[in-house]
Each structure stands twice: as C-alpha cells, then as structure tokens.
Design a protein around this motif. Structure first.
Motif, PDB file in Angstrom:
ATOM      1  N   PHE A   1       0.893  -1.037  -0.002  1.00 47.79           N
ATOM      2  CA  PHE A   1       0.120   0.075   0.109  1.00 47.79           C
ATOM      3  C   PHE A   1       0.840   1.132   0.099  1.00 47.79           C
ATOM      4  O   PHE A   1       0.371   2.465   0.261  1.00 47.79           O
TER       5      PHE A   1
ATOM      6  N   SER B   1       0.470   4.952   0.835  1.00 47.07           N
ATOM      7  CA  SER B   1      -0.826   5.338   1.392  1.00 47.07           C
ATOM      8  C   SER B   1      -0.633   6.028   2.738  1.00 47.07           C
ATOM      9  O   SER B   1       0.380   5.579   3.410  1.00 47.07           O
TER      10      SER B   1
ATOM     11  N   ILE C   1      -3.544   1.041   7.533  1.00 46.10           N
ATOM     12  CA  ILE C   1      -2.474  -0.003   7.233  1.00 46.10           C
ATOM     13  C   ILE C   1      -1.846  -0.598   8.264  1.00 46.10           C
ATOM     14  O   ILE C   1      -1.558  -1.778   8.223  1.00 46.10           O
TER      15      ILE C   1
END
Lengths: 307, 364
Positions: free
Chosen positions: B111, B114, B119
C-alpha cells in the motif's frame, strides 16, 4: 538450461561425500536412541566438532589429528548432556536444545580466528585395483579415508547391535529400562557410553563438513545437518543399514540440487535451496503415515532407580 | 551415599529459587570464561548486568533498548510456554517470526505510500496470520499423520530463512534502493511505522502487545478451561484423555498461538526497530525465547522477568563488545550456559537429596 553439463558419474561420486557428515551423525544418534535416550543436541555437537577439527588440523597440519580431536570434542560435549539427563534427570528435549544453543555459541567463539583460513586437505585414498574399474571405480573407490571409515562404523554398529551380547544389553536398556535394571544391568552406564559414542560420531561428521566438504570454517556451517540426521534416524526405523540408505538418498538430493543450480536449471535457486528441508519434511510425513515402527520403548523417558 | 528421592509434587520453593541460583551460577561460570578470554571477569559481568541500566553515559541510551529487545523475546516465549506445558515442542519460532515479518511487511509495502490509518492494523493482522499459518504446518501434520513437530517446525526455519533471502532480493526489494537487497525502510513510511508510543522509552506497539499477551496468558492458564486442558495434557496425558480433552485441539491451539505470537513479534520488529526486511533481519530471537520460556518457568510473570533479564544480556553483551572487545559469540554461549544450569538445578525442585549411609541395607 543444459542438463548435459551434469556428469552422472561425478554426481554419484560426490553423493558419497555429501552424505558422509549426515551418515556419521545419524549412525551415532541411532545408537543413542537405541539405548533409550533422545539427544536433540546433534547440531551443537556437529558444529563443535567442525570447528575443533578445523582448528586442530590448521595448527598441527594433520587432518587425521583434527578428526580425532573433533570426535573427542563431540564426546566431551555429549557427556555434559549425559550427566544432565542421566544423573540430574533433566528433560531430554530441553537439554538437547540447550546443547545445540551452547554448541553454536561455543563454536563461533572458538572459530573467530579461523575464518578465511585454509585447512590442510585430506589425501584421497585411491584403492589400487578397485579404483581402476571403469564406472564403479571412480564412484566407489576413489574417496578420502573418512568415507570408508564412516562405512566401517555403520557395519560395526550393525554387527554390535544385532550380533553381540553388548548390543543386546544396549537394546534391552532402550526397550525397557526398568526391566533391564531389574536384571542387574547398569542402565546409566550403558546410556552414558552410548551418548559418548553418539557425540564422537557427530563430532566426526562436523569435522568432515569443515575439513572435506567445504573445506573452510564458516559460522553455523552445518546449517541443520544435525537436525536432518535426527530425521534420518526416524526414517531408518533405528536400523543401521537403513540409516546408510537414508543418508545416501539425502546426499543424492543435496548433490542433485547443487548441480541443478550450477547448471542453471529453469527452477529458481530459492526453490532448489529449500528442497533438502522440504524433502525431509515429506519423508517424515510418509514415515508417520506408516506408523512409528521400531521406536525403542523407553525413548525419551527419564530413568530413576528407586533402589 | 547421596541419593535422590522423588518428591510427590514439585517443590514450589525450589521452582522459584532455582532460576536465581542458575543466574548466579552462570555469572560465576561466565566470569571464568571471560577470564580465560583474557578479560577482567568482574568488569565484564558489571558491563553486562549493571552498566546498561546505571552507567551515566550509556544508561540513557541503553535503558529504552531493554524494552525493545525484551518485547519479541517475551511475545515468543509466552507462546512457546503454552506448548511446552502441554508437551508440544515448537522449536521453529524463528521461522514463524520471519514469516510474520514477511507477511506483515508485504501487506504494508503493497500500500506504499498510502497514509491510511488502517495500514498498520492490517499489517499486524497479516503478521499474526503469517506466523500462525507457518506453525499450522507442523500442527496439521502432527494432528493428521502424527508427524514429529520438533523436526518439522525446525526444518521450516531453514525454509523461512531462504524465503527471507529470496524476498529481500526480489519481491519486496526497494525499487529505489539502487539495486541493494532489502525492502523500503518503514521509517520513511509513517502510516506503517511501528513508532514509539511514549518517546524515548523504547515503548513501541510490540511492547504493549507483549504485556497484553502476558496478562491474557495468565488469565487463560488460571481461569479458563482451555488453559486447564493445556496444563492437564502436559502433566497427565492419559487423565486428560479420560477427562475428554481432545489432543488435536490442544496441539493446534498451542502451535497456532505460539506461531501467531512469534509472527507478531516479527512484524513489530521489522516495522519498528529493524525498519526493513533484509537478508539478515532475523537475529535468533526465536531460539533465545526457548531459554526465556524455561528461565521463566513457563509462567507468564516469570517469562516477563526472564525476558527483561535476557534482553539485558543482549544489551550488556553489545556494550561489552564495544568496551572490552568481548566477542559476540561469548554472549551466545553465556545464554546457552544459563539454560544448562537451569535444567541441571531443576533436579532440586523434582527430587529431594538424601544423604544416608544405611538406607541401602535397609531397603535391600
């Protein structure tokens, strides 16, 4: 990929060299387990044997002395384990693990000054007439003396275990230590001797890795060979000739994957590198499917004589 | 004549005292070893056990390290202790630790860059699942086929080490790393970084997780039926079966929990103190945790203390390397010795030592 690069003759010949360290460690452990003791410290004794054998060979210039020293070091370390499990009745699994952790530390302590040093090589023993036989000669009869020593140890172990009174007592102690004790056999003494033998064999196996197989000292160089030896004992149902078979099968896989790597096979290197460990797991699964045949009755149990 | 008499029950007193005796014996034996290496033994012992905490220049740097190093050891040892109590020997925590780190870091890096708050929790979950799944391999093989879990879990350590080398040079390699092996550094990825909760204390999320694990395990073992079944399986396997304990449930629970905790330890380490996936990311915590579990007597509170002590030997060992040029391996040996002394002294809690001259004739 060019599989033609792999010479089947050389492959078979190097198979014996690849299998010898595991064979030595496994045959020793088979005797230990036959006496009813589970020593999980094989890896620790092997790596100690590897470093001691290497150090002594470098200092004396004589690999034979190195092998003797390695056997003594392995035996000494195994006696530490023996005293703990036999006299102080500690848990065998935990003590074996302690031996491995201790051996790994000890070996890297001793080995620091020897990193990058070259060992004196062990002269190859070409057996005169037999070595000249086409095909079979190079495969079987042109190795260093330790390969033959390991085969002699296997044969001697088979003979002592199955054909002598001493072997019968050892197996009796492993099968049922209370009954053996009641018959007047010294359970602890028999087991201590078996443990020392196992330690000496593991030490020899380790020294073979550092003096012949690699030949160099690298920290943690046995890379699980001791654990694989433990798996081979299970695979072999605790029988000497099957230990030989198991070790050579395993040696074959190791050599084949190294050769495939060198030949640039289409299989990724990582997959090849893990293959010995994955194969060991698969073999263990297949063995357990069959049920555990031939495990000594008193394996891993603590013996405490009340009188 | 000395002889040993089995106690009807292990002595609580000796079970508590022997770890302390073992530490003292290790200090003495370690001192002799340091002396043989040509170092001043008193100074070496002081550098390892005293200076990291109380030295005026090193103390402030070392003290936070205590929690950083203790957290993975405690997390892993807590999980192992469950299995060890039930006679299930998970020796492959090192592999589960690596797999937890790979899976957790993989999810985080997928990810990048991000900034979502989800996360880090997703990474924690992935880390736990990675370790759990890796431990399920020996677990399921043992339940289905009766395969020895000691050898399988250990073989999987070597498989995991090879996978680690592979992903750090391939799948997870930093695309901006100029070709060097190793992943992106989580320090440059704030949403996925396992930062300190309280600055300057070493208290990161892994430390918090370790404390939670200690408390939960304590409650599990003393208050919950599953904890009772784990203890019963270890102490009296036959009785456990008659009482309706399913061995397969206990096996899968113990291996699964220890795998998940080891995986968590790996994730917290890779996303925090270590910072990145690299070839030599694993540093043997999975094996040292075995010593921690035994030193802590397989008891959650004991493991907490043992983990802190073992962390101290790590930090003190590094300090001794720096100050006294003591080899790193000496500390590893020191830790191995500790386990030896501990196991040797166990005899005191299971047996009474009797000094008698006549017993032999009386008993015949």
């Amino acid at each position: 990929m060019d599989l033609g690069q792999i010479n089947p003759l050389l492959l078979l010949a190097s198979l014996m060299v690849a299998a010898t360290p595991i064979l030595l460690a496994a045959i020793g452990e088979a005797v230990v387990e036959k006496s009813g003791v589970l020593n999980l410290g094989v890896e620790g004794m092997m790596i100690t044997g590897a470093v001691v054998g290497f150090a002594i060979s470098v200092n004396t210039g004589n690999p034979a002395v190195g092998f003797v020293g390695a056997a003594l070091a392995g035996a000494a370390l195994s006696l530490l384990f023996g005293v703990l499990v036999l006299y102080l009745m500690s848990n065998q699994v935990a003590t074996g693990l302690a031996l491995t952790l201790f051996g790994l530390g000890l070996s890297s302590l001793i080995g620091k000054p020897y990193e990058g040093v070259k060992a004196p090589s062990l002269a190859r023993l070409d057996i005169p007439v037999l070595g000249d036989i086409p095909v079979l000669g190079p495969i079987l009869f042109r190795h260093d003396p330790m390969v033959y020593v390991s085969l002699i140890i296997v044969a001697a172990t088979w003979f002592v275990l199955t054909r002598t009174r001493a072997g019968l007592i050892l197996r009796g102690v492993g099968e049922n230590h209370d009954a053996a004790h009641a018959l007047g056999y010294k359970v602890v003494h028999v087991r201590l001797l078996a443990i020392a033998f196992g330690g000496a064999c593991a030490g020899l196996g380790g020294a073979y890795v550092s003096l012949v197989r690699v030949p160099q000292w690298v920290e943690g160089m046995t890379a699980g060979a001791g654990w694989i030896a433990l798996a081979i004992v299970v695979f072999a149902s605790w029988r000497p000739w099957r230990v030989l078979l198991g070790a050579y099968l395993f040696g074959g896989i190791t050599v084949l994957q190294l050769n495939l790597q060198a030949a640039g096979a289409a299989i990724p290197v990582d997959i090849l590198a893990i293959s010995p460990y994955v194969v060991t797991i698969l073999v263990l699964v297949i063995i357990s499917l069959r049920g555990s045949h031939g495990a000594p009755g008193s394996l891993g149990r603590i013996f405490h004589a009340t009188h | 004549m000395i002889h040993l008499e089995k106690r009807p029950q292990p002595s609580k007193f000796w079970a508590g005292v022997t770890p302390i005796l073992a530490v003292i014996a290790t200090m003495v034996a370690g001192g002799i070893m340091f002396w043989m290496l040509g170092k001043d033994p008193i100074e070496a012992i002081r550098t390892i056990f005293w200076d990291p905490l109380f030295h005026e220049t090193f103390g402030p740097y070392s003290r936070p390290q205590l929690l950083v190093k203790a957290a993975p050891l405690i997390l892993i040892a807590i999980g192992l202790s469950l299995g060890f109590r039930a006679g299930i020997w998970n020796i492959g925590a090192e592999g589960q630790y690596i797999m937890g780190a790979i899976c957790g870091a993989g999810v985080g890096l997928a990810f990048y860059p991000s900034e979502s708050l989800l996360i880090f929790p997703a990474m924690v979950l992935a880390g736990a699942i990675g370790g759990w799944a890796w431990a399920m391999i020996p677990g399921l093989l043992k339940v289905k086929f009766g395969t020895n879990e000691i050898l399988v879990s250990l073989m999987l350590v070597y498989v995991a080490e090879n996978l680690l080398a592979s992903v750090s040079q391939g799948l997870l390699k930093n695309p901006e790393g100029m070709g060097f092996p190793g992943s992106r550094n989580f320090r440059d990825f704030p949403a996925a970084y396992n930062a300190e909760i309280i600055g300057g204390t070493g208290m990161h999320w892994g430390v918090a997780a370790a404390f939670v694990a200690v408390i939960f395990t304590y409650i599990l073992l003393t208050r919950h039926i599953l904890g009772f079944q784990v203890r019963l399986t270890g102490q009296a396997p036959r009785a456990a079966r008659f009482a309706g304990v399913k061995p397969s449930v206990v096996i899968l629970f113990c291996l699964g929990t220890s795998g998940a905790l080891a995986g968590l330890a790996g994730l917290f380490e890779v996303s925090g103190p270590a910072g990145q996936i690299s070839i030599d990311f694993n540093s043997g915590y999975g094996f040292t945790a075995i010593i921690v579990a035994f030193l802590g007597r397989l008891h959650p509170i004991g493991i907490l203390l043992a983990g802190l002590l073992m962390a101290l030997t790590y930090i003190g060992g590094e300090l001794a390397q720096l100050m006294l040029t003591l080899p790193a391996a000496a500390i590893q040996m020191f830790q191995g010795m500790l386990l030896f002394f501990l196991l040797a002294m166990d005899v005191l809690s299971h047996y009474r030592i009797r000094f008698n001259k006549t017993a032999a004739t009386v008993e015949g």
